[in-house]
Scaffold this motif. Structure first.
Motif, PDB file in Angstrom:
ATOM      1  N   ALA A  92      -2.963 -11.116 -12.098  1.00 10.13           N
ATOM      2  CA  ALA A  92      -4.195 -10.646 -11.453  1.00 10.13           C
ATOM      3  C   ALA A  92      -4.843  -9.585 -12.340  1.00 10.13           C
ATOM      4  O   ALA A  92      -4.239  -9.105 -13.302  1.00 10.13           O
ATOM      5  N   VAL A  93      -6.042  -9.215 -11.966  1.00  9.81           N
ATOM      6  CA  VAL A  93      -6.652  -8.003 -12.514  1.00  9.81           C
ATOM      7  C   VAL A  93      -6.231  -6.853 -11.609  1.00  9.81           C
ATOM      8  O   VAL A  93      -6.390  -6.941 -10.382  1.00  9.81           O
ATOM      9  N   TYR A  94      -5.696  -5.818 -12.214  1.00  5.46           N
ATOM     10  CA  TYR A  94      -5.200  -4.663 -11.463  1.00  5.46           C
ATOM     11  C   TYR A  94      -6.188  -3.506 -11.587  1.00  5.46           C
ATOM     12  O   TYR A  94      -6.680  -3.214 -12.680  1.00  5.46           O
ATOM     13  N   TYR A  95      -6.437  -2.868 -10.457  1.00  7.00           N
ATOM     14  CA  TYR A  95      -7.371  -1.752 -10.385  1.00  7.00           C
ATOM     15  C   TYR A  95      -6.674  -0.525  -9.806  1.00  7.00           C
ATOM     16  O   TYR A  95      -5.890  -0.652  -8.866  1.00  7.00           O
ATOM     17  N   CYS A  96      -7.003   0.636 -10.346  1.00  7.76           N
ATOM     18  CA  CYS A  96      -6.628   1.862  -9.657  1.00  7.76           C
ATOM     19  C   CYS A  96      -7.872   2.440  -8.996  1.00  7.76           C
ATOM     20  O   CYS A  96      -9.004   2.217  -9.452  1.00  7.76           O
ATOM     21  N   ALA A  97      -7.643   3.162  -7.921  1.00  8.48           N
ATOM     22  CA  ALA A  97      -8.731   3.755  -7.164  1.00  8.48           C
ATOM     23  C   ALA A  97      -8.225   5.028  -6.507  1.00  8.48           C
ATOM     24  O   ALA A  97      -7.017   5.189  -6.311  1.00  8.48           O
ATOM     25  N   VAL A  98      -9.142   5.926  -6.176  1.00 13.15           N
ATOM     26  CA  VAL A  98      -8.745   7.199  -5.584  1.00 13.15           C
ATOM     27  C   VAL A  98      -9.483   7.443  -4.283  1.00 13.15           C
ATOM     28  O   VAL A  98     -10.636   7.031  -4.093  1.00 13.15           O
ATOM     29  N   GLN A  99      -8.794   8.160  -3.418  1.00  8.68           N
ATOM     30  CA  GLN A  99      -9.285   8.485  -2.083  1.00  8.68           C
ATOM     31  C   GLN A  99      -9.078   9.970  -1.885  1.00  8.68           C
ATOM     32  O   GLN A  99      -7.940  10.457  -1.984  1.00  8.68           O
ATOM     33  N   TYR A 100     -10.155  10.692  -1.590  1.00  7.49           N
ATOM     34  CA  TYR A 100     -10.051  12.142  -1.489  1.00  7.49           C
ATOM     35  C   TYR A 100      -9.154  12.543  -0.319  1.00  7.49           C
ATOM     36  O   TYR A 100      -9.225  11.974   0.771  1.00  7.49           O
ATOM     37  N   GLY A 101      -8.297  13.508  -0.582  1.00  2.00           N
ATOM     38  CA  GLY A 101      -7.432  14.024   0.466  1.00  2.00           C
ATOM     39  C   GLY A 101      -5.991  13.581   0.285  1.00  2.00           C
ATOM     40  O   GLY A 101      -5.619  13.006  -0.737  1.00  2.00           O
ATOM     41  N   TYR A 102      -5.176  13.898   1.290  1.00  2.00           N
ATOM     42  CA  TYR A 102      -3.737  13.619   1.199  1.00  2.00           C
ATOM     43  C   TYR A 102      -3.479  12.121   1.038  1.00  2.00           C
ATOM     44  O   TYR A 102      -2.623  11.703   0.284  1.00  2.00           O
ATOM     45  N   GLY A 103      -4.200  11.325   1.822  1.00  3.36           N
ATOM     46  CA  GLY A 103      -3.960   9.892   1.763  1.00  3.36           C
ATOM     47  C   GLY A 103      -3.123   9.376   2.912  1.00  3.36           C
ATOM     48  O   GLY A 103      -2.381   8.408   2.757  1.00  3.36           O
ATOM     49  N   TYR A 104      -3.247  10.001   4.082  1.00  4.08           N
ATOM     50  CA  TYR A 104      -2.434   9.565   5.227  1.00  4.08           C
ATOM     51  C   TYR A 104      -2.636   8.076   5.519  1.00  4.08           C
ATOM     52  O   TYR A 104      -1.717   7.417   5.998  1.00  4.08           O
ATOM     53  N   TYR A 105      -3.831   7.579   5.284  1.00  7.24           N
ATOM     54  CA  TYR A 105      -4.132   6.183   5.612  1.00  7.24           C
ATOM     55  C   TYR A 105      -4.347   5.336   4.364  1.00  7.24           C
ATOM     56  O   TYR A 105      -4.960   4.273   4.435  1.00  7.24           O
ATOM     57  N   SER A 107      -2.427   3.474   2.867  1.00  3.33           N
ATOM     58  CA  SER A 107      -1.777   2.170   2.955  1.00  3.33           C
ATOM     59  C   SER A 107      -2.566   1.168   3.786  1.00  3.33           C
ATOM     60  O   SER A 107      -2.152   0.008   3.892  1.00  3.33           O
ATOM     61  N   ASN A 108      -3.662   1.599   4.401  1.00  5.50           N
ATOM     62  CA  ASN A 108      -4.548   0.629   5.024  1.00  5.50           C
ATOM     63  C   ASN A 108      -5.327  -0.151   3.966  1.00  5.50           C
ATOM     64  O   ASN A 108      -5.869  -1.221   4.254  1.00  5.50           O
ATOM     65  N   TYR A 109      -5.389   0.408   2.771  1.00  2.00           N
ATOM     66  CA  TYR A 109      -6.044  -0.237   1.629  1.00  2.00           C
ATOM     67  C   TYR A 109      -7.463  -0.697   1.982  1.00  2.00           C
ATOM     68  O   TYR A 109      -7.884  -1.793   1.595  1.00  2.00           O
ATOM     69  N   VAL A 110      -8.171   0.178   2.703  1.00  4.94           N
ATOM     70  CA  VAL A 110      -9.562  -0.121   3.019  1.00  4.94           C
ATOM     71  C   VAL A 110     -10.401   0.220   1.793  1.00  4.94           C
ATOM     72  O   VAL A 110     -10.491   1.375   1.384  1.00  4.94           O
ATOM     73  N   ILE A 111     -10.989  -0.796   1.217  1.00  8.70           N
ATOM     74  CA  ILE A 111     -11.642  -0.629  -0.087  1.00  8.70           C
ATOM     75  C   ILE A 111     -12.722   0.435  -0.051  1.00  8.70           C
ATOM     76  O   ILE A 111     -12.812   1.269  -0.963  1.00  8.70           O
ATOM     77  N   TYR A 112     -13.520   0.470   1.002  1.00  9.98           N
ATOM     78  CA  TYR A 112     -14.638   1.417   0.995  1.00  9.98           C
ATOM     79  C   TYR A 112     -14.189   2.850   1.229  1.00  9.98           C
ATOM     80  O   TYR A 112     -14.984   3.774   1.121  1.00  9.98           O
ATOM     81  N   ASN A 113     -12.921   3.063   1.558  1.00  4.34           N
ATOM     82  CA  ASN A 113     -12.393   4.422   1.679  1.00  4.34           C
ATOM     83  C   ASN A 113     -11.982   5.013   0.342  1.00  4.34           C
ATOM     84  O   ASN A 113     -11.657   6.196   0.267  1.00  4.34           O
ATOM     85  N   TYR A 114     -11.967   4.199  -0.686  1.00  9.79           N
ATOM     86  CA  TYR A 114     -11.615   4.659  -2.027  1.00  9.79           C
ATOM     87  C   TYR A 114     -12.911   4.924  -2.790  1.00  9.79           C
ATOM     88  O   TYR A 114     -13.722   4.016  -2.994  1.00  9.79           O
ATOM     89  N   GLU A 115     -13.093   6.189  -3.190  1.00  9.72           N
ATOM     90  CA  GLU A 115     -14.402   6.601  -3.711  1.00  9.72           C
ATOM     91  C   GLU A 115     -14.660   6.160  -5.149  1.00  9.72           C
ATOM     92  O   GLU A 115     -15.791   5.843  -5.502  1.00  9.72           O
ATOM     93  N   TYR A 116     -13.636   6.218  -5.983  1.00  9.48           N
ATOM     94  CA  TYR A 116     -13.823   5.884  -7.393  1.00  9.48           C
ATOM     95  C   TYR A 116     -12.831   4.809  -7.795  1.00  9.48           C
ATOM     96  O   TYR A 116     -11.673   4.817  -7.338  1.00  9.48           O
ATOM     97  N   TRP A 117     -13.303   3.927  -8.668  1.00 10.45           N
ATOM     98  CA  TRP A 117     -12.510   2.787  -9.102  1.00 10.45           C
ATOM     99  C   TRP A 117     -12.521   2.673 -10.610  1.00 10.45           C
ATOM    100  O   TRP A 117     -13.519   2.979 -11.269  1.00 10.45           O
ATOM    101  N   GLY A 118     -11.384   2.211 -11.155  1.00  5.13           N
ATOM    102  CA  GLY A 118     -11.372   1.810 -12.543  1.00  5.13           C
ATOM    103  C   GLY A 118     -12.002   0.432 -12.687  1.00  5.13           C
ATOM    104  O   GLY A 118     -12.288  -0.245 -11.700  1.00  5.13           O
ATOM    105  N   SER A 119     -12.191   0.006 -13.914  1.00  6.12           N
ATOM    106  CA  SER A 119     -12.828  -1.283 -14.173  1.00  6.12           C
ATOM    107  C   SER A 119     -11.843  -2.435 -14.143  1.00  6.12           C
ATOM    108  O   SER A 119     -12.258  -3.598 -14.185  1.00  6.12           O
ATOM    109  N   GLY A 120     -10.552  -2.122 -14.081  1.00  7.18           N
ATOM    110  CA  GLY A 120      -9.539  -3.159 -13.964  1.00  7.18           C
ATOM    111  C   GLY A 120      -8.929  -3.551 -15.296  1.00  7.18           C
ATOM    112  O   GLY A 120      -9.521  -3.374 -16.365  1.00  7.18           O
ATOM    113  N   ILE A 121      -7.711  -4.069 -15.209  1.00  2.00           N
ATOM    114  CA  ILE A 121      -7.000  -4.527 -16.396  1.00  2.00           C
ATOM    115  C   ILE A 121      -6.214  -5.786 -16.046  1.00  2.00           C
ATOM    116  O   ILE A 121      -5.638  -5.886 -14.966  1.00  2.00           O
ATOM    117  N   GLN A 122      -6.205  -6.723 -16.988  1.00  7.98           N
ATOM    118  CA  GLN A 122      -5.565  -8.013 -16.730  1.00  7.98           C
ATOM    119  C   GLN A 122      -4.052  -7.919 -16.935  1.00  7.98           C
ATOM    120  O   GLN A 122      -3.577  -7.358 -17.936  1.00  7.98           O
TER     121      GLN A 122
END
Length: 127
Positions: A92-105, A107-122
């Motif tokens: 797959a293409v793998y992406y890292c992303a960040v979510q401001y704060g502790y990150g209690y949720y 693991s819900n992996y809600v995409i729009y809750n992650y503010e910044y994204w990398g461009s991905g790597i194969q």
């Protein structure tokens, strides 16, 4: 400029290992939870793993549990995903992303809750 850059991907044989890195620039990671996602061709983006901002809590999708390890080094402004016992279905293409704060949720992996994204790597797992 706020940026996340993934590195460490490539082609590996089944059973092999890779370590992905995610390095932030323009901001410090220590206030953000970090998530790793992946997207295979023709499939939706899915959450793989996440780690809390101080690094004291982690979560793994069932498909990677026991094989992948997420970690972070806030001093280096970098997160990692160690991937062992790789399978063709991990391709797959793998992406890292960040979510401001502790990150209690994170693991819900809600995409729009992650503010910044990398461009991905194969990552390709094939013999």
């Amino acid at each position: 400029q706020l940026q996340l850059v993934e590195s460490g991907g490539g082609l590996v044989q089944p059973g092999g290992s890779l370590r992905l890195s995610c390095t932030a620039s323009g901001f410090t990671l220590n206030s953000y939870a970090i998530g790793w996602f992946r997207q295979a061709p023709g499939k939706e983006r899915e959450g793989v793993s996440c780690i809390s901002s101080p690094g004291d809590s982690t979560h793994y999708a069932d498909s990677v549990k026991g094989r992948f390890t997420i970690s972070r080094d806030n001093a280096k402004n970098t997160a990692y995903l160690q991937m062992n016992s790789l399978k063709p279905e991990d391709t797959a293409v793998y992406y890292c992303a960040v979510q401001y704060g502790y990150g209690y949720y994170c693991s819900n992996y809600v995409i729009y809750n992650y503010e910044y994204w990398g461009s991905g790597i194969q990552v390709t797992v094939s013999s």
